[in-house]
Structure formats: C-alpha cells, structure tokens
Scaffold this active site. Sequence first.
Site, mmCIF file in Angstrom:
data_model
loop_
_atom_site.group_PDB
_atom_site.id
_atom_site.type_symbol
_atom_site.label_atom_id
_atom_site.label_comp_id
_atom_site.label_asym_id
_atom_site.label_seq_id
_atom_site.Cartn_x
_atom_site.Cartn_y
_atom_site.Cartn_z
ATOM 1 N N VAL A 11 5.830 28.493 10.627
ATOM 2 C CA VAL A 11 7.501 28.761 11.063
ATOM 3 C C VAL A 11 7.745 30.441 11.212
ATOM 4 O O VAL A 11 8.066 30.807 12.327
ATOM 5 C CB VAL A 11 8.200 28.542 10.084
ATOM 6 C CG1 VAL A 11 10.088 28.768 10.435
ATOM 7 C CG2 VAL A 11 8.433 26.836 10.055
ATOM 8 N N GLU A 154 14.789 25.348 11.314
ATOM 9 C CA GLU A 154 14.252 25.327 12.607
ATOM 10 C C GLU A 154 13.936 23.718 12.964
ATOM 11 O O GLU A 154 13.772 23.027 11.901
ATOM 12 C CB GLU A 154 12.747 26.148 12.189
ATOM 13 C CG GLU A 154 12.084 25.606 10.878
ATOM 14 C CD GLU A 154 10.971 24.451 11.329
ATOM 15 O OE1 GLU A 154 10.736 24.119 12.522
ATOM 16 O OE2 GLU A 154 10.430 23.812 10.160
ATOM 17 N N LYS A 157 8.347 21.355 17.009
ATOM 18 C CA LYS A 157 7.449 20.367 17.029
ATOM 19 C C LYS A 157 5.935 21.062 16.833
ATOM 20 O O LYS A 157 5.679 21.678 17.835
ATOM 21 C CB LYS A 157 7.467 19.468 18.068
ATOM 22 C CG LYS A 157 8.880 18.646 18.003
ATOM 23 C CD LYS A 157 8.718 17.691 19.031
ATOM 24 C CE LYS A 157 8.940 18.192 20.498
ATOM 25 N NZ LYS A 157 10.121 19.022 20.826
ATOM 26 N N LYS A 210 19.092 19.870 9.097
ATOM 27 C CA LYS A 210 17.639 19.768 9.110
ATOM 28 C C LYS A 210 17.043 18.512 8.228
ATOM 29 O O LYS A 210 16.442 17.732 9.023
ATOM 30 C CB LYS A 210 16.930 20.968 8.435
ATOM 31 C CG LYS A 210 15.336 20.893 8.201
ATOM 32 C CD LYS A 210 14.680 21.013 9.347
ATOM 33 C CE LYS A 210 13.251 20.949 9.447
ATOM 34 N NZ LYS A 210 12.357 21.643 10.467
ATOM 35 N N GLY A 259 2.114 2.920 15.276
ATOM 36 C CA GLY A 259 1.127 3.906 14.710
ATOM 37 C C GLY A 259 0.653 3.618 13.391
ATOM 38 O O GLY A 259 1.113 2.879 12.815
ATOM 39 N N GLY A 263 2.701 12.089 9.464
ATOM 40 C CA GLY A 263 2.340 13.004 8.711
ATOM 41 C C GLY A 263 2.840 14.233 8.827
ATOM 42 O O GLY A 263 4.091 14.291 9.378
ATOM 43 N N CYS A 266 6.766 18.399 7.702
ATOM 44 C CA CYS A 266 8.077 18.167 7.867
ATOM 45 C C CYS A 266 8.646 16.892 7.255
ATOM 46 O O CYS A 266 9.474 16.543 6.112
ATOM 47 C CB CYS A 266 8.687 18.550 9.024
ATOM 48 S SG CYS A 266 8.580 20.232 9.372
ATOM 49 N N LYS A 269 7.843 15.566 3.430
ATOM 50 C CA LYS A 269 8.573 16.323 2.680
ATOM 51 C C LYS A 269 9.819 16.249 2.531
ATOM 52 O O LYS A 269 10.428 16.081 1.383
ATOM 53 C CB LYS A 269 7.853 18.134 2.665
ATOM 54 C CG LYS A 269 8.373 18.884 1.592
ATOM 55 C CD LYS A 269 7.713 20.226 1.884
ATOM 56 C CE LYS A 269 7.754 20.899 3.083
ATOM 57 N NZ LYS A 269 9.257 21.486 3.170
ATOM 58 N N ARG A 334 -1.695 17.833 6.996
ATOM 59 C CA ARG A 334 -0.949 17.581 5.716
ATOM 60 C C ARG A 334 -0.547 15.909 5.872
ATOM 61 O O ARG A 334 0.154 15.805 7.018
ATOM 62 C CB ARG A 334 0.321 18.653 5.780
ATOM 63 C CG ARG A 334 0.030 19.888 5.091
ATOM 64 C CD ARG A 334 0.777 20.879 5.022
ATOM 65 N NE ARG A 334 1.166 21.460 6.488
ATOM 66 C CZ ARG A 334 1.986 22.674 6.927
ATOM 67 N NH1 ARG A 334 2.472 23.105 5.807
ATOM 68 N NH2 ARG A 334 2.171 23.069 8.097
#
Length: 440
Positions: A11, A154, A157, A210, A259, A263, A266, A269, A334
């Site tokens: 970021v 923020e 993508k 967010k 799918g 993951g 963002c 978490k 991640r």
Amino acid sequence: MNITVIGSGYVGLVSGTCFAEMGNRVTCVDIDLVKIEKLNQGIIPIFEPGLETMVLKNVKNKNLFFTTKLDKALQNSEIAFIAVGTPMGDDGSADLQYVLAVAKSIGQSMQKRLIVVDKSTVPIGTADKVKATIQKELDIRNSDVQFDVVSNPEFLKEGAAIVDFMKPDRVVIGADSEIAFKKMKELYSPFFRSHDRFITMDIRSAEMTKYAANAMLATKISFMNEIANICEKVGADVNQVRIGIGSDQRIGYSFIYPGAGYGGSCFPKDVKALTKIAKENGYTAQLITAVEAVNDAQKLVIAQKIVTRFGEDLTGFTFGIWGLAFKPGTDDMREAPSIYVIKELVKRGAQIKAYDPKAIDEAKEHYLKGVENITYVASKYEVLKDSDALVLLTEWKEFRSPDFEEIKTQLKTPVIFDGRNQYNAFNLEEKGFEYFQIGR
C-alpha cells in the site's frame, strides 16, 4: 505538496509512487534498511504491473525518495500517511502495534502542523488511539504543535493497483476538521474530475467502510461457491446459473465466478477482524462468520476431487500445478488456495510440479518453505511431463488458451482439475479429457 509515506510495503509504495506521479514530493520511510537500500538501487520488492517503471521514473525526476529517517522526512511534510502492516492476531483481530509505534515516532519527531492519515486497514476507533498516542508524545515534549488524524482507507486490487489509484472510483476521507478535509481534497483532486467520487464522512464511518466493502465482496464469492456446490449435487451447471443471475443489474457479474476460494492480504484478514469487532461490541456476526467458514471449506474442494478420482493414498502420483499466487497479476500468496491444495496432496504422499509466472520465489522462501516433494519449474508445459493430472489454481492469462493437444500428449493421463472454471467442459470431454471443475 510535500508528503511522507511511512511503510514501503504494497500500500505504501503504490500510494507514494502515485502521489509522486502527480508532481508531489514524496518520501517513503521504512525501518527495513535492506528494503530501503534496494529501493534506492531501483530494486522493487513486490510485483505489481506498472509499478517498477513508475518508481524509476519518479526517482529520476526527484519526486520520490526512500529513507529510514522519519524525523528528516517530516521536516517539510504537510501530510504523513501511515501505511504499515496490520497483521492478523491469533484471535482474528488486527494487530495495531506497528501503527501505534509509527504514531509514537510521529509525536516524537513532528515540528509543525501535520495531517496524519491512517492508510492501513485498521479497526474502528484506531484514529482515536493514534491521536492519543501522538498527543502523549507531544505532551512529554511540552509541544503545542497542532495535528489532525484522518482515515483514508485504500481500495486497491492487487494486479490493478496503479490503475485503481490513478483512476479511483471513490476516495473516502474520514476527518473531524474542515482543514483536514480541504487539504485531502487538494491532494486527491488531480486524480478525478467528478466531485461525487470524493466522499467525506466521520472518521469511524470511514474506518468501517473498508471492512464493509471487503466483507461484501467476500460474501459474493462465498455465496457463489455455495451455489456451485449445490449445483454439483443437483446436476445443474453453475456457469449457466452465473450468467442467469449476473444479468440482473442488482447483482452484476463481478465477484460471482465460482472457484477455489478467496485469498490475499485483505479479504481473509478483514472478514476475521470484522467478526472480532462485532463480538467485542456484543454482536454475533452470523453472516460474516458463515462467509469465512464457506471459504475455508472451498479451498479444499479441488483437493477432495483429486482424492475422489485417484484415491486417499496418493503415493506414486505426480500433480502438475498451474498457478500459486492467490490471483493473477501479483506474486502475493497470502491465504492462496494453492497452499491448502498442495499441502493436502503432499500429506497423502503426492509429488508436486509447480509453475507460476511470478510467485515461485514467494512459495520457496515463505509460503511453501519446508514442504517436501515439490519441484518448481520454469514453464507451464514443463509442469506436464510425467504428471498424472493438471491442476489449475490461478487464472493467469497464459493459462486461458493453452495447447490442449500438448497437454494431452505430455500428461500420463488426460485429467484436468480446474479450480477457476476457465475451460469449456463439453469441448474438453470431446477431446478425450477427464475434466473436473468447481460446481460440476
């Protein structure tokens, strides 16, 4: 403007570089000396399309600087962005130790009025903690320097972050002073012509925005994966269902592709953190909790299909993996589905041959470090030789229209497990493949 961006990760580096691109003088600060030295040498620590070119250009034009010295960076700055990590704690909450450590350092170093901006994804109420931390340090110094704390979440993508930042669909600013709103609008005005894209609100609402946005997108993904699993049970085609519901403008086609689960940095978490925030305030977020549970289970669906086809004991079998990153356009692994699928196969005795255009180093050095029976190869077709099946886990463009005759020739058995529903099942079955996908 003179801007300081504290934290040179994903970021911070993207934000700082894009601000510099608009002619601002930006200093990116990080405590990691090795990272700063590499950045000063033109070595970019993350992969993001267009980022390296933009960094090198603005360093050359003397709009972008990198340092470990926060006090010097703040000397002429009008705005300081906090863009450090907020890793997930053991209980699912966001860890604020790095954010508050930065706030403390700002309070110790600032010499003139400053707008301090929370760019990191932080729990509701963090701005109050940042403000109190800075004020405490100013009080220790007997300083009456004025400052504002702003929330500016923020919405980048990964894989499209530069485009997202340079042409934002909205800029959310949470503040409690007109001075802060005015200064932030001045900073962002070059990025958009439409004033309705600049959205002002109170700080806590900005912090919540967010989490709410990511939870909504995660909900769409988990909902569609749930539908896919039901379709498989009843004999319906989830790809046709997706087309049928996506045509409804109230739903749309975004984030309803079935799918292997979401993951990245963002969604996992933030969903966990929002659940924790709700619980701390006496509310059980049943829907958000279900979204997470569906996603956790979804990451193992492809592995279960492989086990059903080849058996519980996979000793002696080799599986070729296309894609390690959690999504195309990034090297980020991640919470990537590939981690879960590969570990599930390896623990049953399987050998893995893996290829990804960008994430192999991340896999070797971090996310699959120490996992045995994995061979990393340099091309997508090299994965196929002597493999018993192909497993697609990331929808990189180079995987979209492969040479299926080459795949069939190279594989020991013509079997494809598609965790991203990229291919036409009817066509592949006509070509003699066994084809397994999500929801079918």
